[in-house]
Design an enzyme around this catalytic site. Structure first.
Site, PDB file in Angstrom:
ATOM      1  N   HIS A 219     -57.395  44.253 -48.541  1.00 50.13           N
ATOM      2  CA  HIS A 219     -57.406  42.915 -48.472  1.00 50.13           C
ATOM      3  C   HIS A 219     -56.311  42.256 -47.673  1.00 50.13           C
ATOM      4  O   HIS A 219     -56.660  40.610 -46.909  1.00 50.13           O
ATOM      5  CB  HIS A 219     -58.012  41.770 -49.385  1.00 50.13           C
ATOM      6  CG  HIS A 219     -56.418  41.672 -49.930  1.00 50.13           C
ATOM      7  ND1 HIS A 219     -55.265  42.679 -51.169  1.00 50.13           N
ATOM      8  CD2 HIS A 219     -55.678  40.956 -50.044  1.00 50.13           C
ATOM      9  CE1 HIS A 219     -54.551  42.258 -51.131  1.00 50.13           C
ATOM     10  NE2 HIS A 219     -54.274  40.599 -50.694  1.00 50.13           N
TER      11      HIS A 219
HETATM   12  C1  UD1 Z   1     -54.058  36.115 -50.938  1.00 51.62           C
HETATM   13  C2  UD1 Z   1     -52.298  35.672 -50.750  1.00 51.62           C
HETATM   14  C3  UD1 Z   1     -52.283  36.990 -50.913  1.00 51.62           C
HETATM   15  C4  UD1 Z   1     -52.696  37.523 -51.689  1.00 51.62           C
HETATM   16  C5  UD1 Z   1     -54.084  37.562 -52.218  1.00 51.62           C
HETATM   17  C6  UD1 Z   1     -55.036  37.691 -53.692  1.00 51.62           C
HETATM   18  C7  UD1 Z   1     -51.411  34.121 -48.656  1.00 51.62           C
HETATM   19  C8  UD1 Z   1     -51.186  33.933 -47.550  1.00 51.62           C
HETATM   20  N1  UD1 Z   1     -52.120  35.109 -49.311  1.00 51.62           N
HETATM   21  O1  UD1 Z   1     -54.674  36.295 -49.821  1.00 51.62           O
HETATM   22  O2  UD1 Z   1     -51.115  37.524 -50.704  1.00 51.62           O
HETATM   23  O3  UD1 Z   1     -52.176  39.612 -52.355  1.00 51.62           O
HETATM   24  O4  UD1 Z   1     -54.508  36.044 -52.134  1.00 51.62           O
HETATM   25  O5  UD1 Z   1     -56.427  37.917 -53.588  1.00 51.62           O
HETATM   26  O6  UD1 Z   1     -52.233  33.213 -49.121  1.00 51.62           O
HETATM   27  N2  UD1 Z   1     -62.608  34.035 -50.883  1.00 51.62           N
HETATM   28  C9  UD1 Z   1     -63.706  33.974 -51.185  1.00 51.62           C
HETATM   29  N3  UD1 Z   1     -63.159  33.526 -52.231  1.00 51.62           N
HETATM   30  C10 UD1 Z   1     -61.975  33.906 -53.090  1.00 51.62           C
HETATM   31  C11 UD1 Z   1     -61.236  34.152 -52.544  1.00 51.62           C
HETATM   32  C12 UD1 Z   1     -61.227  34.674 -50.750  1.00 51.62           C
HETATM   33  O7  UD1 Z   1     -65.113  34.375 -50.226  1.00 51.62           O
HETATM   34  O8  UD1 Z   1     -62.230  33.596 -54.707  1.00 51.62           O
HETATM   35  C13 UD1 Z   1     -61.934  34.921 -48.726  1.00 51.62           C
HETATM   36  C14 UD1 Z   1     -61.933  33.264 -48.627  1.00 51.62           C
HETATM   37  O9  UD1 Z   1     -63.028  34.311 -47.390  1.00 51.62           O
HETATM   38  C15 UD1 Z   1     -61.427  33.320 -47.964  1.00 51.62           C
HETATM   39  C16 UD1 Z   1     -60.677  34.576 -47.862  1.00 51.62           C
HETATM   40  O10 UD1 Z   1     -61.395  35.513 -48.478  1.00 51.62           O
HETATM   41  O11 UD1 Z   1     -61.309  32.516 -46.829  1.00 51.62           O
HETATM   42  C17 UD1 Z   1     -59.125  34.450 -47.201  1.00 51.62           C
HETATM   43  O12 UD1 Z   1     -58.549  34.462 -49.040  1.00 51.62           O
HETATM   44  P1  UD1 Z   1     -56.942  33.545 -48.535  1.00 51.62           P
HETATM   45  O13 UD1 Z   1     -56.761  33.124 -50.241  1.00 51.62           O
HETATM   46  O14 UD1 Z   1     -56.737  32.979 -48.063  1.00 51.62           O
HETATM   47  O15 UD1 Z   1     -56.233  34.960 -48.164  1.00 51.62           O
HETATM   48  P2  UD1 Z   1     -56.092  36.144 -49.565  1.00 51.62           P
HETATM   49  O16 UD1 Z   1     -56.241  37.228 -48.671  1.00 51.62           O
HETATM   50  O17 UD1 Z   1     -57.256  36.341 -50.649  1.00 51.62           O
END
Ligand code: UD1
Length: 384
Positions: A219
Site C-alpha cells: 500500500h
Molecule cells: C497511511 C499511512 C501509512 C500507514 C497506512 C496504513 C500516512 C502518511 N501514511 O497510508 O504510514 O502504513 O496508512 O494503511 O499517514 N482509503 C480508503 N479507506 C480507508 C483508508 C484509505 O478507501 O479506510 C483510500 C483513500 O483513497 C485514501 C487512500 O486510501 O485517499 C490513502 O489513504 P491514506 O490514509 O492517506 O494513506 P495510506 O496509504 O493508508
C-alpha cells in the site's frame, strides 16, 4: 476559555490523557494501551482522526479487539486526499477537541499523518505529547512517514522507544523530550490477540492452515502510486509464487485498489498466476491468515513487525526498512520491487529457519507506558 485562546494554562488542564487513533495500524498498536488505561481506571478518552474510515480499516478492528469506540471523531477527513489538506483538517479538528477536553497529556503512536496532526495540535496548545514508537528511522527522506516521525519526535515530551537502536537515533538528534524504553505495544497486541485469531480458523476449511500459502500486502505511496513499480512488485510476487509452488493471498488495500483501477491494471493483476486478490481482512482474520502463512510479502512496517513476532518469514517490497533488527535476525529480507530480487529473497526466506528471538520488547509496553501516564497525571513525572 475565551475565544481566541492560543495556549492552555497548566492549571486549566485536567488530570486525564487523550489517545489519538485514526489508521488501521495505529488502532492495533494503541489497543493494549487503551485497555490498560481502562483496567487501571485512569481517566482517558480516545480521539479518532477519521484518516481511515472503510469498515475493514476502522470499525471492524474496534469490534475485533473489543474496544469501545472513541469518544471523539474528526468528521470529513476522508474528503481530504493530499497530505497537506488531510493533515491540516485533522490538526484543526483535534485542536477543537483538545480545547474542549483539556487533557494534561496526549498520546500518539507511529508515523502516520494522524499522529503528526495530533502531536502538533497538542504542542501548540501547551499539552504534553507522548510518542509511542519514537526514534525509528528509515533514513529515506522521500517517505512521508519519515518526515512525520522526525517532526513528532522533536516536539514530544515523552519518547517511548522500542529498543536501543531508536534511543541512539534520538540521542544523536538531541531531542528535547525524555526517553522511556517501553518496548512496542504491537508485541502486546500480537500476543494477546493471537489466540483469538487462531480460534477463528477452527472448523473453517477455507481459513488458514489448509494449504501452503503466502500473504501479500502492498500500500505504500512510493510503490503503488507509480504504475511501473506496482507492476514490477506484483510480477515479482507472482513469479515467486509460481516458482515456489505456493499461492499468494493478496489483501488489496483501498489505496492500491484505486491505483490499479486508475492505471487500467485491474484485470492484468487479477490474471497474474499464483496471486489471489481479495478485500483487506479485519485484524483477527488477518492475524490468523498471517500466523498460518509460510511467507509474507509486504511493504508495511506493521506487518514486518507482526510477521517477526509470529515467526513468519518476511520479504519486504521496499528498498529499506525502519525495522533493521528483523533483517539482522534473519526474519526479513529487503527485496525492493525488482522481480528477480523478489524471487531470490522468497526462495531464501522459505528455506530459512524461523527460530529467531523476538525483538521490540517483552510484551509489557502498555504497562510501562501507563506507569508514565499515571506519573504525568499525578505530577510526579519530572520531565527531562
Ligand atoms: C497511511 C499511512 C501509512 C500507514 C497506512 C496504513 C500516512 C502518511 N501514511 O497510508 O504510514 O502504513 O496508512 O494503511 O499517514 N482509503 C480508503 N479507506 C480507508 C483508508 C484509505 O478507501 O479506510 C483510500 C483513500 O483513497 C485514501 C487512500 O486510501 O485517499 C490513502 O489513504 P491514506 O490514509 O492517506 O494513506 P495510506 O496509504 O493508508
Amino acid at each position: 476559555m475565551a475565544n481566541g485562546t492560543k495556549v492552555l494554562r497548566p492549571d486549566y488542564l485536567r488530570a486525564t490523557v487523550g489517545v489519538v487513533v485514526g489508521t488501521r495500524p495505529g488502532i492495533v498498536m494503541l489497543a493494549p494501551v487503551l485497555q490498560e488505561l481502562e483496567r487501571r481506571g485512569v481517566a482517558h478518552f480516545a480521539i479518532h482522526t477519521g484518516q481511515h474510515y472503510s469498515p475493514n480499516m476502522d470499525s471492524w478492528i474496534f469490534d475485533d479487539l473489543g474496544l469501545a469506540l472513541p469518544s471523539y471523531r474528526v468528521e470529513g477527513t476522508s474528503l481530504r486526499t493530499s497530505h497537506g489538506a488531510q493533515t491540516a483538517h485533522m490538526l484543526e479538528g483535534i485542536e477543537a477537541i483538545l480545547l474542549e477536553s483539556r487533557p494534561r497529556l496526549l498520546l500518539v503512536g507511529g508515523d502516520a499523518n494522524t499522529n503528526l496532526a495530533g502531536a502538533l495540535a497538542a504542542r501548540k496548545l501547551g499539552i504534553m505529547v507522548g510518542h509511542i514508537e519514537a526514534g525509528e528511522r528509515s533514513f529515506d527522506w522521500s517517505m512521508p512517514e519519515e518526515h512525520n516521525r522526525r517532526i513528532i519526535d522533536h516536539i514530544s515530551d515523552v519518547l517511548f522507544t522500542t529498543g536501543a537502536k531508536a534511543e541512539e537515533n534520538l540521542a544523536r538528534e538531541a531531542v528535547q523530550g525524555r526517553i522511556v524504553c517501553s518496548g512496542n505495544p504491537i508485541v502486546d497486541a500480537a500476543r494477546s490477540f493471537a489466540a483469538a485469531a487462531r480460534a477463528r480458523c477452527d472448523g473453517d476449511p477455507h481459513a488458514a492452515g489448509v494449504e501452503r500459502y503466502a500473504v501479500l500486502t502492498l500500500h505504500r505511496e512510493e510503490n503503488v502510486d507509480v504504475a511501473a513499480r506496482l507492476q514490477s512488485a506484483l510480477s515479482g510476487v507472482s513469479r515467486a509464487s509460481m516458482e515456489l509452488g505456493i499461492e499468494t493471498r493478496f489483501y488489496v488495500h483501498p489505496r492500491t485498489r484505486k491505483r490499479l483501477h486508475e492505471f487500467g491494471l485491474e484485470s492484468w493483476a487479477s490474471d497474474l498466476p499464483g496471486l489471489q486478490l481479495s478485500e483487506p481482512l479485519g485484524f483477527l482474520d488477518f492475524t490468523a491468515a498471517l500466523c498460518e502463512a509460510v511467507l509474507v510479502f509486504t511493504d508495511s512496517g506493521g506487518v514486518q513487525q507482526e510477521a517477526c513476532i509470529h515467526h513468519v518469514s518476511c520479504v519486504t517490497l521496499r528498498d529499506n526498512t525502519e525495522w533493521t533488527e528483523t533483517v539482522e535476525l534473519g526474519a526479513n529480507r529487503i527485496a525492493g520491487v525488482d522481480p528477480e530480487s523478489i524471487v531470490d529473497a522468497a526462495r531464501v526466506a522459505l528455506k530459512s529457519k524461523r527460530d529467531w528471538s523476538v525483538p521490540f520488547g517483552d510484551g509489557n509496553a502498555a504497562a510501562i507506558i501507563v506507569d508514565c501516564v499515571e506519573a504525568v497525571l499525578d505530577g510526579s513525572f519530572g520531565g527531562r
